[in-house]
Design a protein around this motif. Structure first.
Motif, short mmCIF file in Angstrom:
data_model
loop_
_atom_site.label_atom_id
_atom_site.label_comp_id
_atom_site.label_asym_id
_atom_site.label_seq_id
_atom_site.Cartn_x
_atom_site.Cartn_y
_atom_site.Cartn_z
N ASP A 95 0.77 -1.43 -0.16
CA ASP A 95 -0.19 0.02 -0.05
C ASP A 95 1.07 1.14 -0.21
O ASP A 95 1.46 1.55 1.20
CB ASP A 95 -0.93 -0.01 1.17
N PRO A 96 0.42 1.75 -1.11
CA PRO A 96 1.40 2.97 -1.39
C PRO A 96 1.12 4.37 -0.07
O PRO A 96 2.42 4.86 0.27
CB PRO A 96 1.55 3.52 -2.34
N ALA A 97 -0.11 4.01 0.44
CA ALA A 97 -0.45 5.26 1.18
C ALA A 97 0.40 4.95 2.87
O ALA A 97 0.45 6.33 3.12
CB ALA A 97 -2.05 5.09 1.73
N SER A 98 0.96 3.73 2.97
CA SER A 98 1.99 3.52 3.89
C SER A 98 2.92 3.65 4.66
O SER A 98 3.96 3.17 4.69
CB SER A 98 1.29 2.19 4.77
N ALA A 99 3.32 3.67 2.82
CA ALA A 99 5.16 3.21 2.51
C ALA A 99 5.50 4.61 2.69
O ALA A 99 4.86 6.00 2.67
CB ALA A 99 5.59 3.12 1.17
N ASP A 100 6.67 5.03 3.07
CA ASP A 100 8.02 5.88 3.16
C ASP A 100 8.25 6.29 1.77
O ASP A 100 8.59 7.52 1.97
CB ASP A 100 9.01 5.32 4.45
#
Length: 251
Positions: A95-100
């Motif tokens: 999930d890109p929304a919770s990635a750095d």
């Protein structure tokens, strides 16, 4: 593989020390006709440059999560080993929304925009080509990586017991990747140095990652990574197996 190898990055260093000129990753895209062959030395150079980009320009470090929205591709293999070199967690299709950091191919750019951290776009064009125009909100990997250093040293030691990979909901440490890949190699018909596995499996499962990268690397073998292999007829596939000296097949 040496007894001291505890992470995928260790496996690559051992391969580089043992036989830098041998093929490691050969990539085919049967939708475009592309073929790329990377020796251990060339692959390691791409990994070093990418790790320097990840650590230096993108400020990623141990424990940071890197969402890889990429298909089975030679550049994806490079990013997996670059994350291992830095100590970042490679979250395949995460999930890109919770990635750095998010690393996206051309087909997933809209989803990748959910990342509030750094965003990297890969055109996945032949010869590592760049986008005609850099997507808004991203840096173009093909533009940024060539100027990076050819040698890499992590700012902090990479702990082999810390998380290194997330795929299909399962989390693996660096040590677990090495152990599992080594243990599974015989079931993939990888018997040791010189083994050459043709894999058409996607990279979104452990099985695909093991066959398409980690297990060949662990035994001193190599992989022929094929995208869109379903476009090839059986006669053409047989010719490829012969010409590439393939010893094992997974599709």
């Amino acid at each position: 593989m040496n007894a001291t190898d505890r992470t995928p990055a260790d496996l690559l260093r051992s391969a580089l020390a043992a036989e830098p000129g041998r093929p490691l990753v050969t990539f085919y895209d049967d939708a475009t006709g592309e073929r790329v062959e990377l020796s251990v030395a060339t692959f390691a150079n791409w990994v070093a440059k990418t790790a320097n980009l990840l650590q230096g320009d993108l400020s990623a470090g141990p424990g940071d999560r890197v969402a890889l929205l990429l298909p089975a591709h030679w550049q994806t293999a490079v990013w997996l080993l670059a994350c291992a070199s830095v100590g970042a967690v490679a979250d395949v299709a995460g999930d890109p929304a919770s990635a750095d950091v998010v690393v996206s191919g051309p087909d997933s750019l809209e989803a990748a925009r959910a990342c509030r951290g750094e965003r990297v776009a890969l055109a996945l064009r032949p010869l590592g080509g760049r986008f005609p125009q850099t997507p808004s909100g991203f840096v173009d990997y093909a533009v940024e990586v060539p100027s990076q250093g050819d040698r890499f040293a992590p700012f902090a030691p990479v702990d082999p017991e810390e998380p290194a990979l997330i795929v299909a909901g399962a989390e693996f440490s660096g040590a677990e990747i090495v152990e599992r890949a080594s243990a599974q190699a015989p079931s993939l018909d990888l018997t040791g140095p010189g083994s050459r596995l043709l894999s058409a499996l996607p990279y979104d499962t452990w099985e695909g990652l093991s066959a398409g990268l980690y297990a060949p690397l662990a035994v001193g073998g190599s992989v022929v990574l094929c995208r869109h292999l379903d476009r090839l007829d059986e006669e053409s596939l047989a010719k490829r197996i012969e010409s590439e000296r393939v010893t094992a097949l997974r599709r």
